[in-house]
Design an enzyme around this catalytic site. Structure first.
Site, short mmCIF file in Angstrom:
data_model
loop_
_atom_site.label_atom_id
_atom_site.label_comp_id
_atom_site.label_asym_id
_atom_site.label_seq_id
_atom_site.Cartn_x
_atom_site.Cartn_y
_atom_site.Cartn_z
N ASP A 44 0.84 -1.21 0.00
CA ASP A 44 0.00 0.00 0.00
C ASP A 44 0.87 1.26 0.00
OD1 ASP A 44 -2.34 1.40 -0.03
OD2 ASP A 44 -2.76 1.18 2.10
N ARG A 91 0.40 7.68 -2.63
CA ARG A 91 0.99 8.71 -1.74
C ARG A 91 2.47 8.90 -2.05
NH1 ARG A 91 -1.32 5.96 3.47
NH2 ARG A 91 -1.93 4.46 1.86
N TRP A 92 3.16 7.82 -2.39
CA TRP A 92 4.58 7.91 -2.75
C TRP A 92 4.73 8.85 -3.95
CZ3 TRP A 92 7.39 6.94 -7.16
CH2 TRP A 92 8.79 6.80 -7.02
N SER A 99 -7.50 -5.46 -5.33
CA SER A 99 -8.60 -6.02 -4.54
C SER A 99 -9.91 -5.94 -5.32
CB SER A 99 -8.75 -5.25 -3.22
OG SER A 99 -9.34 -3.99 -3.44
N ASN A 150 -10.92 -2.46 -5.53
CA ASN A 150 -10.12 -1.49 -6.30
C ASN A 150 -10.77 -1.11 -7.64
OD1 ASN A 150 -6.95 -2.75 -5.08
ND2 ASN A 150 -8.07 -0.96 -4.39
N SER A 182 -8.00 -4.77 5.06
CA SER A 182 -8.62 -4.44 3.76
C SER A 182 -9.05 -5.68 2.96
CB SER A 182 -7.66 -3.57 2.92
OG SER A 182 -7.35 -2.39 3.60
C1 IPE Z 1 -5.28 -2.68 -0.27
O1 IPE Z 1 -4.97 -1.34 -0.46
C2 IPE Z 1 -5.35 -3.40 -1.59
C3 IPE Z 1 -4.06 -3.59 -2.25
C4 IPE Z 1 -2.90 -3.29 -1.77
C5 IPE Z 1 -4.13 -4.21 -3.55
P1 IPE Z 1 -6.10 -0.25 -0.59
O2 IPE Z 1 -5.43 1.07 -0.77
O3 IPE Z 1 -7.07 -0.63 -1.64
O4 IPE Z 1 -6.83 -0.34 0.83
P2 IPE Z 1 -7.69 0.71 1.64
O5 IPE Z 1 -8.73 1.26 0.71
O6 IPE Z 1 -6.75 1.80 2.08
O7 IPE Z 1 -8.23 -0.04 2.81
C1 IPE Z 2 -1.50 0.24 -3.39
O1 IPE Z 2 -1.26 1.60 -3.44
C2 IPE Z 2 -1.68 -0.35 -4.77
C3 IPE Z 2 -3.05 -0.76 -5.09
C4 IPE Z 2 -4.06 -0.77 -4.26
C5 IPE Z 2 -3.31 -1.21 -6.45
P1 IPE Z 2 -2.43 2.65 -3.48
O2 IPE Z 2 -2.79 2.92 -4.90
O3 IPE Z 2 -3.57 2.21 -2.63
O4 IPE Z 2 -1.75 3.94 -2.86
P2 IPE Z 2 -2.39 4.94 -1.80
O5 IPE Z 2 -2.87 4.13 -0.64
O6 IPE Z 2 -3.51 5.64 -2.50
O7 IPE Z 2 -1.26 5.84 -1.43
MG MG Z 3 -4.01 2.44 -0.68
#
Ligand code: IPE
Ligand code: IPE
Ligand code: MG
Length: 265
Positions: free
Chosen positions: A35, A39-40, A80, A83, A211
């Site tokens: 995760d 943000r990175w 997920s 997603n 999650s």
């Molecule tokens: C969890 O990250 C799913 C994956 C890393 C693929 P999310 O960014 O989707 O989770 P939430 O929404 O912060 O719980």
């Molecule tokens: C995790 O990073 C990757 C996936 C869920 C596909 P995020 O895309 O959730 O990154 P943040 O949480 O928005 O920073």
């Molecule tokens: Mg995330």
């Protein structure tokens, strides 16, 4: 990072394990919620998708180090069931990224003896990705190295519903009595069938939730949360997570510490 050879007579090839880690107390199975890609990227003034691209490099490095250090299975949460609710552009970018990475890395996975599998509802993925997944799964299926599971369109609740349906179908066909449904029967219908439960769950970006990841399988996993965003998760961060794990006492509801994966036990 300094490395030393940790010779284990139980292994065909000696493991190369960093100083500070006990090769006999490695987790057999590591699960990771990758995760913080968005943000990175945001912190660097980049579009979110650049974070996903950088995240692929962190995954490759984590896989290599897990394999080198004697972890037997790595399960990574890539996409997920929730997603899909992201903007279409980001979802499309991710699907295309999965395709190009698979295409690019398949030969290396084969050569490094990685056995790759994809866990989740794969029918909903783009057809091209589905065929690349089928090819990668088939071409690496007899490999003898680390088990690498990529959770793609994966949701723990959906997995449990699917397992329940499959058990119900077997009952309806007369193959199974309801009284024969026990924990082993249910676990055998999960995407992870045959894989021991994760010993260690790592989540990056500081979020303290699971999650919808491996809801059944994580029952007794040790949880390590790091504030690093996934693209910054490197060998040192992995080592810290493994050291954290090795410092835990696992009791599984009892009073004594149990080490299920201690070599030679
Ligand atoms: C969890 O990250 C799913 C994956 C890393 C693929 P999310 O960014 O989707 O989770 P939430 O929404 O912060 O719980
Ligand atoms: C995790 O990073 C990757 C996936 C869920 C596909 P995020 O895309 O959730 O990154 P943040 O949480 O928005 O920073
Ligand atoms: Mg995330």
């Amino acid at each position: 990072m300094s490395q030393r050879l940790a010779v284990s007579t139980d292994q065909a090839a000696p493991l190369c394990c960093p100083e500070g880690l006990d090769p006999r107390r490695m987790p057999g199975h590591v699960a990771v919620i990758m995760d913080g890609n968005g943000r990175w990227a945001k912190a660097r003034g980049l579009p979110r998708v650049m974070g996903h691209r950088a995240g692929v490099e962190a995954l490759k490095s984590t896989l290599r180090h897990c394999s080198d250090w004697g972890v037997e299975a790595l399960t990574a949460y890539a996409f997920s069931t929730e997603n899909w609710s992201r903007p279409g552009d980001e979802v499309n970018f991710l699907m295309t990224l999965f395709e190009s990475v698979l295409q690019r890395e398949l030969q290396a996975l084969e050569e490094e003896q990685v056995r790759i599998r994809f866990l989740g509802d794969l029918d909903a993925l783009p057809v091209k990705l589905q065929s690349l997944i089928a090819e990668a799964t088939q071409r690496t299926s007899t490999n003898s190295g680390i088990h690498f599971n990529v959770c793609t369109n994966y949701g723990g609740r959906r997995e449990l519903v699917r397992a329940s349906q499959r058990l119900a179908e077997r009952v309806a066909r007369g193959e199974l009595q309801p009284s024969q449904i026990d924990e082993n029967a249910l676990a055998a219908e999960l995407f992870t069938a045959g894989e021991p439960d994760p010993d260690l769950l790592i989540r990056t970006s500081g979020e303290r939730r699971i999650s919808n990841f491996l809801l059944w399988q994580l029952a007794y996993a040790e949880i390590h949360v790091t504030d690093l965003c996934w693209p910054d998760f490197d060998a040192q961060a992995l080592q810290l997570a493994l050291e954290d794990y090795q410092g835990r006492q696992r009791r599984f509801g009892g009073l004594q510490s149990i080490e299920p994966h201690a070599l030679g036990s």
